[in-house]
Design a protein around this motif. Sequence first.
Motif, mmCIF file in Angstrom:
data_model
loop_
_atom_site.group_PDB
_atom_site.id
_atom_site.type_symbol
_atom_site.label_atom_id
_atom_site.label_comp_id
_atom_site.label_asym_id
_atom_site.label_seq_id
_atom_site.Cartn_x
_atom_site.Cartn_y
_atom_site.Cartn_z
ATOM 1 N N GLY A 21 -54.509 -34.118 57.420
ATOM 2 C CA GLY A 21 -54.154 -34.792 56.604
ATOM 3 C C GLY A 21 -55.244 -35.211 55.602
ATOM 4 O O GLY A 21 -55.518 -35.254 54.223
ATOM 5 N N TYR A 22 -56.389 -35.852 56.290
ATOM 6 C CA TYR A 22 -57.595 -36.156 55.346
ATOM 7 C C TYR A 22 -58.210 -34.774 54.702
ATOM 8 O O TYR A 22 -58.797 -35.217 53.823
ATOM 9 N N SER A 23 -58.437 -33.667 55.372
ATOM 10 C CA SER A 23 -58.802 -32.731 54.705
ATOM 11 C C SER A 23 -58.191 -32.253 53.442
ATOM 12 O O SER A 23 -58.634 -31.939 52.487
ATOM 13 N N TYR A 24 -56.977 -32.176 53.362
ATOM 14 C CA TYR A 24 -56.164 -31.866 52.453
ATOM 15 C C TYR A 24 -56.209 -32.761 51.618
ATOM 16 O O TYR A 24 -56.239 -32.592 50.119
ATOM 17 N N THR A 58 -59.533 -32.354 49.631
ATOM 18 C CA THR A 58 -59.539 -31.080 49.008
ATOM 19 C C THR A 58 -58.903 -31.461 47.521
ATOM 20 O O THR A 58 -59.644 -30.986 46.663
ATOM 21 N N LEU A 59 -57.925 -32.290 47.668
ATOM 22 C CA LEU A 59 -56.959 -32.510 46.433
ATOM 23 C C LEU A 59 -57.924 -33.262 45.482
ATOM 24 O O LEU A 59 -57.942 -33.352 44.387
ATOM 25 N N ILE A 75 -61.345 -33.711 45.436
ATOM 26 C CA ILE A 75 -62.238 -33.200 44.589
ATOM 27 C C ILE A 75 -61.831 -31.910 43.736
ATOM 28 O O ILE A 75 -62.348 -31.508 42.709
ATOM 29 N N LEU A 76 -60.505 -31.289 44.181
ATOM 30 C CA LEU A 76 -60.127 -30.307 42.903
ATOM 31 C C LEU A 76 -59.574 -30.981 41.860
ATOM 32 O O LEU A 76 -59.996 -30.335 40.526
ATOM 33 N N LEU A 77 -59.286 -32.089 41.966
ATOM 34 C CA LEU A 77 -58.908 -32.851 40.789
ATOM 35 C C LEU A 77 -60.087 -33.220 39.848
ATOM 36 O O LEU A 77 -59.895 -33.117 38.638
ATOM 37 N N ILE A 78 -60.993 -33.640 40.521
ATOM 38 C CA ILE A 78 -62.157 -33.926 40.070
ATOM 39 C C ILE A 78 -62.921 -32.633 39.178
ATOM 40 O O ILE A 78 -63.460 -32.700 38.082
ATOM 41 N N TYR A 79 -62.848 -31.556 39.987
ATOM 42 C CA TYR A 79 -63.547 -30.263 39.133
ATOM 43 C C TYR A 79 -62.605 -29.912 38.114
ATOM 44 O O TYR A 79 -63.013 -29.342 37.115
ATOM 45 N N ILE A 105 -66.051 -27.083 52.984
ATOM 46 C CA ILE A 105 -66.376 -28.679 53.209
ATOM 47 C C ILE A 105 -65.292 -29.456 53.706
ATOM 48 O O ILE A 105 -65.370 -30.376 54.543
ATOM 49 N N SER A 106 -63.909 -29.204 53.175
ATOM 50 C CA SER A 106 -62.808 -29.934 53.504
ATOM 51 C C SER A 106 -62.627 -29.743 54.863
ATOM 52 O O SER A 106 -62.322 -30.663 55.887
ATOM 53 N N ALA A 107 -62.642 -28.346 55.514
ATOM 54 C CA ALA A 107 -62.213 -27.953 56.906
ATOM 55 C C ALA A 107 -63.306 -28.585 57.903
ATOM 56 O O ALA A 107 -63.130 -29.173 58.803
ATOM 57 N N ALA A 108 -64.689 -28.681 57.622
ATOM 58 C CA ALA A 108 -65.897 -29.121 57.993
ATOM 59 C C ALA A 108 -65.579 -30.435 58.307
ATOM 60 O O ALA A 108 -65.640 -31.169 59.614
ATOM 61 N N PHE A 109 -65.143 -31.121 57.245
ATOM 62 C CA PHE A 109 -64.681 -32.751 57.319
ATOM 63 C C PHE A 109 -63.753 -33.002 58.296
ATOM 64 O O PHE A 109 -63.711 -33.988 59.114
ATOM 65 N N GLY A 110 -62.714 -32.017 58.227
ATOM 66 C CA GLY A 110 -61.457 -32.220 59.195
ATOM 67 C C GLY A 110 -62.012 -31.823 60.936
ATOM 68 O O GLY A 110 -61.697 -32.779 61.543
#
Length: 120
Positions: free
Chosen positions: A12-15, A18-19, A21-25, A49-54
């Motif tokens: 959940g935190y990974s997704y 992701t959302l 950072i994608l919004l910022i990008y 990066i998101s998977a590594a964070f998860g």
Amino acid sequence: MKKMMHILKALGYSYMLTLIILLIYNLILTYTSISSNSITIVTSFITTISAAFGGFYACKHIKENGLVYGFIVGICYIVLLIILFYLAKENYIFDITLLYKAILVSVSGGIGGVIGVNFK
């Protein structure tokens, strides 16, 4: 059961990461003159990066077998992402590039898990 909850929270935190950072990008692409040629590289970086964070989050709380649980988080992360893309696109093709990305994301989850287990 407790380990599964940590894995689900990590996904959940990974997704969410992701959302965000994608919004910022997306905002950066919209309001600046940055070329859209970088989308493939940036999305690969964001998912990695998101998977590594998860993996980091899950293994920081599980406190054992960082590589294994981090790898599980990475695999679950990319499999769910592939399913979402398959459902969203009509002509979604599983090609060698996607296989490389899946391996990269899974390995980054494992690396995040190793770091998370050893994080004090």
